[in-house]
Design a protein around this motif. Structure first.
Motif, PDB file in Angstrom:
ATOM      1  N   ILE A 149       2.656   8.249  15.183  1.00  0.00           N
ATOM      2  CA  ILE A 149       2.458   8.710  16.559  1.00  0.00           C
ATOM      3  C   ILE A 149       1.052   9.301  16.702  1.00  0.00           C
ATOM      4  CG2 ILE A 149       4.927   9.113  16.841  1.00  0.00           C
ATOM      5  CD1 ILE A 149       4.401  12.107  16.597  1.00  0.00           C
ATOM      6  N   GLY A 150       0.689   9.667  17.926  1.00  0.00           N
ATOM      7  CA  GLY A 150      -0.668  10.119  18.202  1.00  0.00           C
ATOM      8  C   GLY A 150      -0.958  11.526  17.723  1.00  0.00           C
ATOM      9  N   HIS A 151      -2.255  11.845  17.636  1.00  0.00           N
ATOM     10  CA  HIS A 151      -2.688  13.120  17.057  1.00  0.00           C
ATOM     11  C   HIS A 151      -2.225  14.327  17.869  1.00  0.00           C
ATOM     12  CE1 HIS A 151      -5.824  12.362  20.082  1.00  0.00           C
ATOM     13  NE2 HIS A 151      -6.009  13.659  20.103  1.00  0.00           N
ATOM     14  N   SER A 152      -1.958  14.144  19.167  1.00  0.00           N
ATOM     15  CA  SER A 152      -1.526  15.271  19.998  1.00  0.00           C
ATOM     16  C   SER A 152      -0.027  15.238  20.266  1.00  0.00           C
ATOM     17  CB  SER A 152      -2.283  15.251  21.331  1.00  0.00           C
ATOM     18  OG  SER A 152      -2.017  14.053  22.042  1.00  0.00           O
ATOM     19  N   GLU A 153       0.704  14.402  19.532  1.00  0.00           N
ATOM     20  CA  GLU A 153       2.130  14.236  19.766  1.00  0.00           C
ATOM     21  C   GLU A 153       2.938  14.807  18.598  1.00  0.00           C
ATOM     22  OE1 GLU A 153       1.714  10.105  22.356  1.00  0.00           O
ATOM     23  OE2 GLU A 153       1.878  10.002  20.175  1.00  0.00           O
ATOM     24  N   SER A 154       4.215  15.055  18.847  1.00  0.00           N
ATOM     25  CA  SER A 154       5.097  15.607  17.819  1.00  0.00           C
ATOM     26  C   SER A 154       6.529  15.194  18.102  1.00  0.00           C
ATOM     27  CB  SER A 154       4.996  17.135  17.801  1.00  0.00           C
ATOM     28  OG  SER A 154       5.981  17.698  16.952  1.00  0.00           O
ATOM     29  N   LEU A 155       7.328  15.077  17.047  1.00  0.00           N
ATOM     30  CA  LEU A 155       8.760  14.815  17.197  1.00  0.00           C
ATOM     31  C   LEU A 155       9.570  16.104  17.248  1.00  0.00           C
ATOM     32  CD1 LEU A 155       9.459  11.784  14.793  1.00  0.00           C
ATOM     33  CD2 LEU A 155       8.540  11.801  17.113  1.00  0.00           C
ATOM     34  N   ASN A 156       8.930  17.233  17.098  1.00  0.00           N
ATOM     35  CA  ASN A 156       9.609  18.522  17.033  1.00  0.00           C
ATOM     36  C   ASN A 156      10.452  18.761  18.290  1.00  0.00           C
ATOM     37  OD1 ASN A 156      10.249  21.081  15.970  1.00  0.00           O
ATOM     38  ND2 ASN A 156       8.666  22.036  17.232  1.00  0.00           N
ATOM     39  N   GLY A 157      11.748  18.980  18.088  1.00  0.00           N
ATOM     40  CA  GLY A 157      12.652  19.250  19.194  1.00  0.00           C
ATOM     41  C   GLY A 157      13.081  18.021  19.963  1.00  0.00           C
ATOM     42  N   LEU A 158      12.634  16.835  19.539  1.00  0.00           N
ATOM     43  CA  LEU A 158      12.952  15.606  20.257  1.00  0.00           C
ATOM     44  C   LEU A 158      13.970  14.738  19.513  1.00  0.00           C
ATOM     45  CD1 LEU A 158       9.336  14.651  21.420  1.00  0.00           C
ATOM     46  CD2 LEU A 158      11.163  15.651  22.823  1.00  0.00           C
ATOM     47  N   THR A 159      13.881  14.691  18.193  1.00  0.00           N
ATOM     48  CA  THR A 159      14.817  13.929  17.383  1.00  0.00           C
ATOM     49  C   THR A 159      14.796  14.470  15.960  1.00  0.00           C
ATOM     50  OG1 THR A 159      15.401  11.723  16.547  1.00  0.00           O
ATOM     51  CG2 THR A 159      13.062  12.184  16.852  1.00  0.00           C
ATOM     52  N   ASP A 160      15.951  14.384  15.290  1.00  0.00           N
ATOM     53  CA  ASP A 160      16.017  14.815  13.892  1.00  0.00           C
ATOM     54  C   ASP A 160      16.223  13.624  12.961  1.00  0.00           C
ATOM     55  OD1 ASP A 160      18.606  14.078  14.454  1.00  0.00           O
ATOM     56  OD2 ASP A 160      19.527  15.964  13.800  1.00  0.00           O
ATOM     57  N   ARG A 161      15.954  12.427  13.455  1.00  0.00           N
ATOM     58  CA  ARG A 161      16.218  11.225  12.664  1.00  0.00           C
ATOM     59  C   ARG A 161      15.034  10.832  11.769  1.00  0.00           C
ATOM     60  NH1 ARG A 161      18.731   6.845  16.665  1.00  0.00           N
ATOM     61  NH2 ARG A 161      19.143   5.784  14.660  1.00  0.00           N
ATOM     62  N   PHE A 162      13.952  11.604  11.832  1.00  0.00           N
ATOM     63  CA  PHE A 162      12.772  11.322  11.021  1.00  0.00           C
ATOM     64  C   PHE A 162      12.381  12.548  10.208  1.00  0.00           C
ATOM     65  CE2 PHE A 162      12.472   8.444  14.641  1.00  0.00           C
ATOM     66  CZ  PHE A 162      12.039   7.251  14.075  1.00  0.00           C
ATOM     67  N   GLU A 163      11.707  12.308   9.081  1.00  0.00           N
ATOM     68  CA  GLU A 163      11.093  13.381   8.308  1.00  0.00           C
ATOM     69  C   GLU A 163       9.579  13.156   8.286  1.00  0.00           C
ATOM     70  OE1 GLU A 163      12.311  13.308   4.265  1.00  0.00           O
ATOM     71  OE2 GLU A 163      12.084  11.140   4.046  1.00  0.00           O
ATOM     72  N   SER A 164       8.835  14.241   8.305  1.00  0.00           N
ATOM     73  CA  SER A 164       7.381  14.140   8.277  1.00  0.00           C
ATOM     74  C   SER A 164       6.916  13.832   6.857  1.00  0.00           C
ATOM     75  CB  SER A 164       6.754  15.453   8.752  1.00  0.00           C
ATOM     76  OG  SER A 164       5.344  15.407   8.614  1.00  0.00           O
ATOM     77  N   VAL A 165       6.039  12.820   6.731  1.00  0.00           N
ATOM     78  CA  VAL A 165       5.485  12.473   5.424  1.00  0.00           C
ATOM     79  C   VAL A 165       3.956  12.520   5.436  1.00  0.00           C
ATOM     80  CG1 VAL A 165       7.458  11.097   4.688  1.00  0.00           C
ATOM     81  CG2 VAL A 165       5.616  10.002   5.989  1.00  0.00           C
ATOM     82  N   GLY A 166       3.401  13.008   6.531  1.00  0.00           N
ATOM     83  CA  GLY A 166       1.944  13.096   6.657  1.00  0.00           C
ATOM     84  C   GLY A 166       1.599  13.535   8.061  1.00  0.00           C
ATOM     85  N   ASN A 167       0.329  13.650   8.337  1.00  0.00           N
ATOM     86  CA  ASN A 167      -0.139  14.089   9.654  1.00  0.00           C
ATOM     87  C   ASN A 167       0.202  13.045  10.707  1.00  0.00           C
ATOM     88  OD1 ASN A 167      -1.454  15.306  11.759  1.00  0.00           O
ATOM     89  ND2 ASN A 167      -3.513  14.800  11.050  1.00  0.00           N
ATOM     90  N   THR A 168       1.198  13.353  11.549  1.00  0.00           N
ATOM     91  CA  THR A 168       1.735  12.465  12.593  1.00  0.00           C
ATOM     92  C   THR A 168       2.235  11.137  12.020  1.00  0.00           C
ATOM     93  OG1 THR A 168      -0.511  11.690  13.205  1.00  0.00           O
ATOM     94  CG2 THR A 168       0.438  13.501  14.482  1.00  0.00           C
ATOM     95  N   ILE A 169       2.776  11.200  10.782  1.00  0.00           N
ATOM     96  CA  ILE A 169       3.393  10.046  10.133  1.00  0.00           C
ATOM     97  C   ILE A 169       4.826  10.445   9.759  1.00  0.00           C
ATOM     98  CG2 ILE A 169       3.298   8.414   8.217  1.00  0.00           C
ATOM     99  CD1 ILE A 169       0.299   9.169   7.934  1.00  0.00           C
ATOM    100  N   TYR A 170       5.789   9.626  10.162  1.00  0.00           N
ATOM    101  CA  TYR A 170       7.198   9.966   9.950  1.00  0.00           C
ATOM    102  C   TYR A 170       7.940   8.819   9.283  1.00  0.00           C
ATOM    103  CZ  TYR A 170       6.266  13.845  13.113  1.00  0.00           C
ATOM    104  OH  TYR A 170       5.755  14.975  13.690  1.00  0.00           O
ATOM    105  N   ARG A 171       8.997   9.183   8.540  1.00  0.00           N
ATOM    106  CA  ARG A 171       9.861   8.205   7.898  1.00  0.00           C
ATOM    107  C   ARG A 171      11.285   8.435   8.377  1.00  0.00           C
ATOM    108  NH1 ARG A 171       8.664   8.378   1.988  1.00  0.00           N
ATOM    109  NH2 ARG A 171       9.802  10.358   2.083  1.00  0.00           N
ATOM    110  N   LYS A 172      11.983   7.358   8.712  1.00  0.00           N
ATOM    111  CA  LYS A 172      13.338   7.480   9.238  1.00  0.00           C
ATOM    112  C   LYS A 172      14.313   7.957   8.165  1.00  0.00           C
ATOM    113  CE  LYS A 172      17.134   4.861  11.279  1.00  0.00           C
ATOM    114  NZ  LYS A 172      17.590   3.584  11.859  1.00  0.00           N
ATOM    115  N   LYS A 173      15.118   8.965   8.510  1.00  0.00           N
ATOM    116  CA  LYS A 173      16.112   9.505   7.581  1.00  0.00           C
ATOM    117  C   LYS A 173      17.465   8.823   7.730  1.00  0.00           C
ATOM    118  CE  LYS A 173      15.854  13.814   8.892  1.00  0.00           C
ATOM    119  NZ  LYS A 173      16.094  15.290   8.934  1.00  0.00           N
ATOM    120  N   TYR A 174      17.879   8.592   8.981  1.00  0.00           N
ATOM    121  CA  TYR A 174      19.181   7.964   9.211  1.00  0.00           C
ATOM    122  C   TYR A 174      19.198   7.271  10.560  1.00  0.00           C
ATOM    123  CZ  TYR A 174      20.384  11.783  12.441  1.00  0.00           C
ATOM    124  OH  TYR A 174      20.414  12.679  13.482  1.00  0.00           O
TER     125      TYR A 174
END
Length: 281
Positions: free
Chosen positions: A256-281
């Motif tokens: 996702i973009g540098h000014s964006e975040s998944l915080n409070g929007l979904t718990d289906r991803f884990e952060s693995v880097g700066n605005t980089i996420y990996r799906k958990k379930y």
């Protein structure tokens, strides 16, 4: 004169745009694109739609909005193209492509089905999708593998530019020299660069409204959705990120973009880097 009929930007403008005109434009933009337009965007909206008023010979925004209401099925594409924002560049947010090359792609090369699918969502004029293609090209997948990049956008005009793969020469300033030599070529007058066919053939451009039905059947290994959801409200963001999760396997990556975040929007991803996420379930 009521507040909604008063000029929104002053009397010195070429065309009258009232507060009511802007509110109607904002309502249409939200309904048909999901983009939220606050009053602070009034100058941007004016500048973009004024071009269409000149083309059609209208004297004020109210005339254009009347035309739009009466001919929406024919004019909607023009309206949407004017509203959407298309800022992009090669290797924008370069840490994403470093992670893609060093961490994600080596894992993809271990897939037993020899099939790779990456989605550039909100691809604009295609430079993001082609940067992904450069990364895949450097990885040298065997010719027997099925490797494709889907590039989608709401704006049909930018998709045409992406398909052509021709850009101003200075847009390649961020491209590493070895990548340039392998995958780009200069025009005879040196003013433009063109993406070589080996990379263009990897990318498939399609028009897609993210708020509507998605026609794709299978899942993607990686999805790029960068600097897209910042224009949406939180409810739309929640729906969109969860839909992306549905189209990724467990372990699949979302950028996702540098000014964006998944915080409070979904718990289906884990952060693995700066605005980089990996799906958990």
């Amino acid at each position: 004169m009521g507040a909604s009929a008063a000029p929104l930007l002053g009397d010195d403008k070429e065309f009258l745009m009232t507060a009511g005109d802007f509110d109607e434009i904002a309502e249409l933009a939200l309904k048909h694109t999901g983009i939220v337009l606050g009053r602070h965007k009034a100058n941007m909206v004016y500048g973009r739609i004024a071009r269409r008023l000149r083309q059609l010979g209208y004297q004020c925004f109210a005339d254009y909005l009347k035309f739009l209401r009466e001919n929406f099925s024919q004019e909607s594409t023009n309206f949407i193209n004017l509203i959407t924002t298309n800022l992009t560049s090669f290797y924008r947010e370069p840490h994403h492509f470093e992670y893609l090359e060093k961490t994600v792609i080596p894992g993809l090369k271990q897939k037993s089905d020899r099939k790779v699918r990456i989605w550039s969502s909100g691809c604009s004029i295609g430079q993001e999708a082609y940067t992904i293609a450069f990364c895949l090209g450097k990885a040298a997948f065997p010719s027997s593998w099925d490797v494709k990049i889907l590039a989608t956008d709401l704006d049909s005009n930018v998709l045409d530019k992406g398909r052509a793969g021709i850009y101003p020469a200075d847009s390649a300033n961020s491209v590493p020299q070895d990548v340039f030599q392998s995958y780009l070529m200069r025009s005879k007058d040196q003013k433009n660069i063109r993406v070589k066919d080996s990379m263009r053939n990897l990318v498939h451009f399609k028009r897609l409204n993210l708020l509507e039905q998605w026609p794709m059947k299978g899942q993607f290994d990686v999805i790029f959705c960068r600097n897209v959801v910042i224009y949406f409200n939180r409810d739309t963001q929640k729906k969109l990120f969860n839909r992306y999760a549905d189209f990724l396997p467990v372990g699949g990556h979302l950028f996702i973009g540098h000014s964006e975040s998944l915080n409070g929007l979904t718990d289906r991803f884990e952060s693995v880097g700066n605005t980089i996420y990996r799906k958990k379930y």
